[in-house]
Design a protein around this motif. Sequence first.
Motif, PDB file in Angstrom:
ATOM      1  N   ILE A 105       0.904  -1.169  -0.135  1.00 37.43           N
ATOM      2  CA  ILE A 105      -0.135  -0.099  -0.054  1.00 37.43           C
ATOM      3  C   ILE A 105       0.875   1.446   0.194  1.00 37.43           C
ATOM      4  O   ILE A 105       1.730   1.440   1.036  1.00 37.43           O
ATOM      5  CB  ILE A 105      -0.947  -0.134   1.076  1.00 37.43           C
ATOM      6  N   GLU A 107       0.983   5.568  -1.038  1.00 37.81           N
ATOM      7  CA  GLU A 107       0.283   6.742  -1.362  1.00 37.81           C
ATOM      8  C   GLU A 107       0.441   6.823  -2.936  1.00 37.81           C
ATOM      9  O   GLU A 107      -0.751   7.427  -3.393  1.00 37.81           O
ATOM     10  CB  GLU A 107       1.085   7.940  -0.550  1.00 37.81           C
ATOM     11  N   LYS A 110      -2.301   5.006  -4.420  1.00 39.82           N
ATOM     12  CA  LYS A 110      -3.585   5.326  -4.138  1.00 39.82           C
ATOM     13  C   LYS A 110      -3.832   6.561  -5.298  1.00 39.82           C
ATOM     14  O   LYS A 110      -5.110   6.944  -5.661  1.00 39.82           O
ATOM     15  CB  LYS A 110      -3.818   5.835  -2.797  1.00 39.82           C
ATOM     16  N   LEU A 115      -7.488   1.551  -5.220  1.00 40.75           N
ATOM     17  CA  LEU A 115      -8.256   1.474  -3.991  1.00 40.75           C
ATOM     18  C   LEU A 115      -7.741   0.266  -3.268  1.00 40.75           C
ATOM     19  O   LEU A 115      -7.638  -0.879  -3.683  1.00 40.75           O
ATOM     20  CB  LEU A 115      -9.837   1.198  -4.184  1.00 40.75           C
ATOM     21  N   ARG A 226     -10.274   2.220  -8.909  1.00 37.80           N
ATOM     22  CA  ARG A 226     -10.860   3.540  -8.299  1.00 37.80           C
ATOM     23  C   ARG A 226     -12.539   3.195  -8.370  1.00 37.80           C
ATOM     24  O   ARG A 226     -13.063   2.622  -9.056  1.00 37.80           O
ATOM     25  CB  ARG A 226     -10.385   4.734  -8.741  1.00 37.80           C
ATOM     26  N   GLY A 286      -1.542   2.805   5.976  1.00 37.55           N
ATOM     27  CA  GLY A 286      -2.857   3.133   5.402  1.00 37.55           C
ATOM     28  C   GLY A 286      -3.956   3.322   6.555  1.00 37.55           C
ATOM     29  O   GLY A 286      -5.021   2.957   6.438  1.00 37.55           O
TER      30      GLY A 286
END
Lengths: 545, 243
Positions: A105, A107, A110, A115, A226, A286
């Motif tokens: 995960i 940034e 994202k 997602l 997303r 996260g």
Amino acid sequence: MRVLRPLVLVLMFVCVFASLNSFCFAQDALDRIRQRGELVIATDATYPPFEFREAEVLKGFDVELGNEIGKELGVKVRWLNLEWAGVLGSLESQKCDLVMAGVTITEERKQKGYLFSRPYFLSGQTVAKRKGDSRIQKAQDILDKRVSVQMQTTGQFAAEKIGVPKDRLAKFDVLQDGLMDVRNNKSDALVADLPALKEILRKNFPELELVGGIIQEENVGIVAWRAEARLVSAVNFALEKIMVDGRYARLHAEWIREPLTTQILGGLDRVGKAGSVVAPARTFEGLEFLTKQKREVAGSSGNVQGGAPTPPTASALSIRWDVIRASLPQLFLGARVTLILTFLTLLFGTPAGLAVALCRISRIRALRWLAVTYIEIVRGTPLLMQIYVIYFVLPALHLDFSPFASGIIALSVNAAAYIAEIFRGGIESIDSGQMEAARSLGMDYFGAMRWVILPQTLRRVLPPLTNEAIALLKDSSLVSVVAVTELMREGKEIATNSGSATTVYLAIAVIYLLLTLPLTYLVSRLENRWQPIRREAKVQKGTKA
Amino acid sequence: MTQILEIHQLEKSFGSLKVLEGIDLTVKEGEVVALIGASGSGKSTLLRCINRLEPPSAGRIRFMDAEVTPSNLNWVRKQIGMVFQRFNLFPHLTALENVALAPRKVLGVSAEVALREGRELLDRVQLSEKAQNYPGELSGGQQQRVAIARALAMNPRLLLFDEPTSALDPELVGEVLAVMRNLAREGRTMVVATHEMGFAKEVAHRVLFLDAGRILEQGTPEEIFSNPKEERTRTFLARILER
């Protein structure tokens, strides 16, 4: 105009494609999955113990965990095994609903529209090196060494982050190829996830070892496209249930072969043991996202379908001009490498092919036999294998080439065989009277070839040679497997990176077309210039024999 | 007159097929020898054996003072010009370049000299205005005249003509024969395989009748054409003159 037509067609196709999707994919992913009764999860099965294939069967921690999630959602799970470079992109193109491939995960990911579920594993980046390489004692020692990574993994990002310069980074599609590179002394170290690395080294690379310590800790999550928040809520709900009822601990014990309480597992160590969800002991990257998701799940009190309504994914397949604009410089760099590869290969492959063709028609039997053997071996084996042999196998014979040189050599060796057959066909198509006329004037064999046969051959083989050049330009993408960053590889990276695979791949297609069309045009010009010479054939045929 | 070519018991087979058998032939400097005979009688093969485009199966060939062997082949070929039935001009070169190529590449003559001499030769075959044309732009008769100029460019001691007019339309035969007649008049040594009996009768010093790979009969044109001894010569001539 003739040259422009294919380009126009491509653009039309792109436009139709882009407009179609706006009403085709309006349905929510979770509904679709329920309707189909099937959850499609993409992975890259080169990553034990998370996912790998053994005797045709997909196995591993992620695989069993994913299957459990499917059970919780009440659907069957179908696994889609892709190369890592295509895994995340397959979300955008709706080839799959989820990705489980030990994905960290981050940034950046994202922001690109991926997602993530809540973290289900705590991992970390670490360094592998050859056993006994005393130059590397800690992670910082690799900064001035050649470091291989799997392309677009957090291993690559971690290596970049600690300061390994770009030109010393060798990026591979497959992690194992990167490890081979280290074993073969071509790279000195490799950066990847600790659990995977540990397992792969144990199984296949006894000559490598880990450097102690972790560069950075990472949370691993399940990825969705997303705007599929409902799907993610459902996944989180399932995950938590699996963690709470002890299934998670069982899978962990089976596949990870480490107690849940190791340093790596940090925050997750209490999960599942007590039979209830315990808040992680440390802050996850996260976390803010995690708590938000939790609230949603809590709000619907177990009813997964009651998640917040999400807008339909209208932009899944549309052209992202901003992505194209941003990635153009990088794509042009790739196109330049592709052109250089093609040019150098033709530069070496054409004379080599001619030499092989001359051997092939030689009166000396040994030369003929050599040429035939060479041509048959090259034509009878895949180019991809030839690239692998030259880069990974030849070092065992102390023939060690850089990735770029290996690429050129492999492509040249391959092209020479095909070009040889083109030349042979061309030479044999020249009327035998030409050789006789030249020889009867006192020219020796090579003089006759040089001044009479080959100039005519060249004009005849130009169209098939152009075909070969075009095929070569496209085939040059295969050398990306040995970490040469050409157009296709550059594109794959941007596609994985930007979250807009469709856009990027279409852009690459257009660039390839732009590269090949001038070639076609150039040759048709040359052919026109040689028109008076071609007319000869007709006149001579017209006279009676 | 000095002897320039001497063939002794020449034999040539393609596999089990015997094409030439026991050929003996001497050609003196300045002599014009015509080879006549039906198609397949071995005329072309005999010519091609002389400059070893076909290696002989047996027998000896002496050219000037040397035996023709694989080792002195290029030397021999420099001295022997050959004109083919199908012209065999180099289609990627202009008429002038066709003529100048061998002097430049084989004899090492400078481009300037080779081109000047090439123009003179084209002038002699009445083709100076076609110097810059490609073979594809020339008629058959013009192409064959360029081919003769190309052979002459090496200044050969002996010229071989392999049915030089057989591939031409009838109206174009005359211009080629005219050029060959001039060469004979200049005293060139020539061996000509031909179906043009009028030309043989008029120009040749000696006529050889080939039949099934042997020289069946030879003599002056008068002897062969007016009073052939052999029955087969008579039938051949009767048949060919009927046309």
